[in-house]
Each structure stands twice: as structure tokens, then as C-alpha cells.
Enzyme design. Structure first.
Site, short mmCIF file in Angstrom:
data_model
loop_
_atom_site.label_atom_id
_atom_site.label_comp_id
_atom_site.label_asym_id
_atom_site.label_seq_id
_atom_site.Cartn_x
_atom_site.Cartn_y
_atom_site.Cartn_z
N MET A 30 -5.83 -24.17 14.59
CA MET A 30 -5.51 -25.58 14.84
C MET A 30 -6.79 -26.42 14.81
SD MET A 30 -2.25 -25.64 17.32
CE MET A 30 -3.07 -25.33 18.86
N LEU A 33 -13.00 -25.94 15.33
CA LEU A 33 -13.43 -24.55 15.17
C LEU A 33 -14.67 -24.24 16.01
CD1 LEU A 33 -12.93 -24.04 11.32
CD2 LEU A 33 -11.31 -23.64 13.19
N HIS A 34 -14.70 -23.00 16.47
CA HIS A 34 -15.84 -22.51 17.25
C HIS A 34 -16.15 -21.08 16.80
CE1 HIS A 34 -12.73 -20.40 19.43
NE2 HIS A 34 -12.14 -21.54 19.72
N GLY A 36 -15.47 -18.31 18.01
CA GLY A 36 -14.32 -17.41 18.10
C GLY A 36 -13.54 -17.41 16.81
N HIS A 37 -13.25 -18.61 16.29
CA HIS A 37 -12.56 -18.71 15.00
C HIS A 37 -13.41 -18.07 13.90
CE1 HIS A 37 -10.79 -22.47 16.98
NE2 HIS A 37 -9.72 -21.78 16.67
N GLU A 150 -7.21 -11.81 19.92
CA GLU A 150 -6.63 -11.24 21.14
C GLU A 150 -6.68 -12.23 22.29
OE1 GLU A 150 -8.49 -7.48 21.99
OE2 GLU A 150 -7.29 -6.46 20.47
N GLN A 155 0.68 -13.91 21.53
CA GLN A 155 0.94 -14.48 20.20
C GLN A 155 0.71 -13.43 19.11
OE1 GLN A 155 -0.35 -18.53 18.72
NE2 GLN A 155 -2.05 -17.31 17.94
N SER A 188 -10.84 -24.13 21.72
CA SER A 188 -11.01 -25.52 21.29
C SER A 188 -10.87 -26.46 22.48
CB SER A 188 -9.95 -25.88 20.25
OG SER A 188 -10.03 -24.98 19.18
P1 AMP Z 1 -6.24 -21.80 17.67
O1 AMP Z 1 -7.00 -22.70 16.77
O2 AMP Z 1 -6.58 -21.95 19.11
O3 AMP Z 1 -4.76 -21.83 17.40
O4 AMP Z 1 -6.71 -20.34 17.32
C1 AMP Z 1 -6.61 -19.84 16.01
C2 AMP Z 1 -6.85 -18.35 16.04
O5 AMP Z 1 -8.13 -18.09 16.56
C3 AMP Z 1 -5.84 -17.61 16.94
O6 AMP Z 1 -5.47 -16.40 16.33
C4 AMP Z 1 -6.63 -17.40 18.19
O7 AMP Z 1 -6.21 -16.28 18.95
C5 AMP Z 1 -8.01 -17.18 17.64
N1 AMP Z 1 -9.02 -17.47 18.65
C6 AMP Z 1 -9.16 -18.59 19.39
N2 AMP Z 1 -10.17 -18.48 20.26
C7 AMP Z 1 -10.67 -17.23 20.09
C8 AMP Z 1 -11.73 -16.49 20.71
N3 AMP Z 1 -12.45 -17.01 21.70
N4 AMP Z 1 -11.96 -15.23 20.27
C9 AMP Z 1 -11.22 -14.69 19.27
N5 AMP Z 1 -10.21 -15.33 18.65
C10 AMP Z 1 -9.94 -16.58 19.05
#
Ligand code: AMP
Length: 282
Positions: A30, A33-34, A36-37, A150, A155, A188
Site C-alpha cells: 500500500m 515504502l520502508h 520492510g517492504h 510475516e 494475512q 507505514s
Molecule cells: P503494506 O504496505 O503494509 O500492505 O505491506 C505490504 C507487504 O509488506 C505485506 O506483505 C506486509 O506484510 C509486508 N510488510 C510490511 N511491513 C513489514 C515489515 N516490517 N517486515 C516485513 N514485511 C513487512
């Protein structure tokens, strides 16, 4: 780096990739981005010839309109960040109409009960929205492999169920949680935290680690009660739920059995921002 804005453009490009037998890795996000993404994107780059990253704040998975409205949208910065990771990354950043046409509505999904636990209890309709968007994105991008964190463990399991129930030919790959130096899981939503709240939020992970230690000798119920007490004493964080669940089916447990594996899950609010985290217990 190329950014596509419409599904038709993505589909034509994907056709040319398939003709060249290129493998496609896909990271749905979504945005905002950081690191983690980026860890997901890097995993996808290792396994595939090219990587698609979708950036779309999916309205049907939000049960709270203010959360949807305030969700950070930073497409230009996101593209710049992806450029630092490498080449062969393509962005799909559709608008709501491109995905939903005239009706912004989720379809109904059954995930054999996974949807009734934890996030499903507290975010009405959330996993219908997630299923709707992920299924549509899979149909557009037709990836070989798709990467999910994870961080959203429930999800990830739901997507695996979706793929098997609908016979979608994609391999779903889970990626470990990427954390800030303090231990706070990257999200995010962290962008919206004040400096103080960001610092205090490390308490979530610290508490998970201590709970893991206690799980060695105490029952699941006792560990949960202990976590609840810790949050009651915290001046800024409000616990929404703590659950200990079987890692395979996410059924919450009171008593543990020797041959099963468990995870602990927390959702908590700080400054009206909702944060989630989880770790393996054994
Ligand atoms: P989001 O943009 O929050 O919907 O996340 C997109 C994808 O990135 C999802 O599969 C999340 O689980 C993964 N994600 C978000 N934050 C992290 C994180 N800190 N570490 C690993 N994966 C992440």
C-alpha cells in the site's frame, strides 16, 4: 524504472515477458515504502527475472474511514526508494477506478475459519477486502512468486488459503519481519507517530520477547494475562488484543501441547494509530 497506471498496460507488458519466458516476482503493497517492504523486494529479485511492486491503498480493506484517509501516500518517494534497490523493478500504481471500475466493493471469501480470528474479529470485512484486491492483482500481474511479510502473519496465511482454494497458479513466499533498531516492527503507519510514541512503541516487541520467555514455563492464559497487565501499566499504549495461537491454523489456545508450534500476536493503539506485531513462541 517504469510505472504503470492501468491494468491494461500491465497486462500487455506481462504478455511480452511471458513470451520471453521471464519469471515474475510480485510484491503487493500500500506504499509509503520502508526497509520492510524493500526486504520483500530484495527476496523477489533473488528468485525472479523481474519484479512487480504494486502500490495501492485498497479502500475495501479499511473498516475505519479516518485510517483510510490518513494512510500515507508517497508515490514519488516510493519510486525513488525502489530505484535504490536495483533494476528490473516495475511499479503498478493504479487508481481506485482501474481496480474497481464502478463498484468499490469487496467480494466475500471463506478462508476455512482463518478469517474469524484476531484481525478478523477486530477489523470487520478486512480480509474480504484483502482477498478481493490480492486476487485481482494476481489476475493482472500473473506472477510466478508473490511475497508477503510475516508482519501480517494472519494475512500471509489467508493468502496461502486463497491461492489453494481458487487454484491460482502462484507460489506464495513469506518474509521475516523487518524491525527498527529499537525492535519496533517497521510499518507505514510508523510515519504518523510522534518521536515519543515511536520510542515508546518498542515496548510492544520488548513485551513479546518477555512473553516468549514466560511461555517456556507458564500456560498460554497466564502469559496473556501477564501481557495485559504490562499494557495496563503503560501510559501511552492501549492493548486491543493479545492472543496466543497455533501457527498452523491460528486457533487461539489456552493450553499448549508438545507437538504444536505457537505464535503470540498483539494489536495496540498509540496516538490513535494501530500497530500490530507477532513472534514465534517455540
Ligand atoms: P503494506 O504496505 O503494509 O500492505 O505491506 C505490504 C507487504 O509488506 C505485506 O506483505 C506486509 O506484510 C509486508 N510488510 C510490511 N511491513 C513489514 C515489515 N516490517 N517486515 C516485513 N514485511 C513487512
Amino acid at each position: 524504472m517504469t510505472t504503470f497506471y492501468t491494468q491494461n498496460d500491465v497486462k500487455s507488458f506481462v504478455q511480452t515477458l511471458k513470451l520471453k519466458n521471464k519469471t515474475i516476482g510480485f510484491v503487493p503493497t500500500m506504499g509509503a515504502l520502508h526497509e520492510g517492504h524493500l526486504s520483500l523486494v530484495k527476496n523477489a529479485m533473488t528468485d525472479n527475472d523481474i519484479v512487480f511492486v504494486s502500490i495501492f491503498v485498497n479502500p475495501t480493506q479499511f473498516d475505519n474511514s479516518s485510517d483510510l484517509e490518513k494512510y500515507p501516500r508517497t508515490l514519488d518517494a516510493d519510486v525513488d526508494l525502489l530505484k535504490t534497490v536495483g533494476e528490473n523493478i516495475y511499479v503498478y500504481a493504479p487508481n481506485v477506478q482501474d481496480i474497481y471500475k464502478k463498484e468499490v466493493k469487496a467480494e466475500n471469501f471463506s478462508y476455512d475459519g482463518l478469517e474469524f480470528e484476531m484481525e478478523g474479529k477486530f477489523r470487520t470485512g478486512h480480509f474480504d477486502g484483502v482477498g478481493t484486491i490480492v486476487k485481482r492483482l494476481f489476475e493482472i500481474v500473473t506472477p510466478n512468486n508473490a511475497y508477503f511479510g510475516e508482519k501480517d502473519f494472519q494475512q500471509l496465511m489467508i493468502i496461502k488459503k486463497l491461492v489453494s482454494k481458487y487454484h491460482i497458479p502462484v507460489n506464495v513466499v513469506g518474509s521475516e519481519i523487518y524491525r527498527e533498531a529499537s525492535g519496533l516492527a517497521m510499518s507505514s503507519r510508523n510515519q504518523r507517530l510522534s518521536d515519543e510514541a515511536r520510542k515508546e512503541s518498542a515496548f510492544i516487541y520488548q513485551t513479546l520477547l518477555k512473553a516468549k520467555e514466560k511461555f517456556g514455563t507458564k500456560s498460554a492464559t497466564k502469559v496473556k494475562e501477564w501481557v495485559q497487565e504490562q499494557f495496563e501499566k503503560h501510559p501511552l499504549l492501549t492493548l486491543e488484543y493479545v492472543e496466543i495461537a497455533n501457527s498452523k491454523n491460528l486457533k487461539t489456545v489456552k493450553r499448549k501441547s508438545k507437538n504444536e508450534t505457537y505464535r503470540i500476536f498483539i494489536a495496540a493503539f498509540i496516538e490513535n494509530i494501530r500497530l500490530i506485531d507477532n513472534i514465534a513462541l517455540n
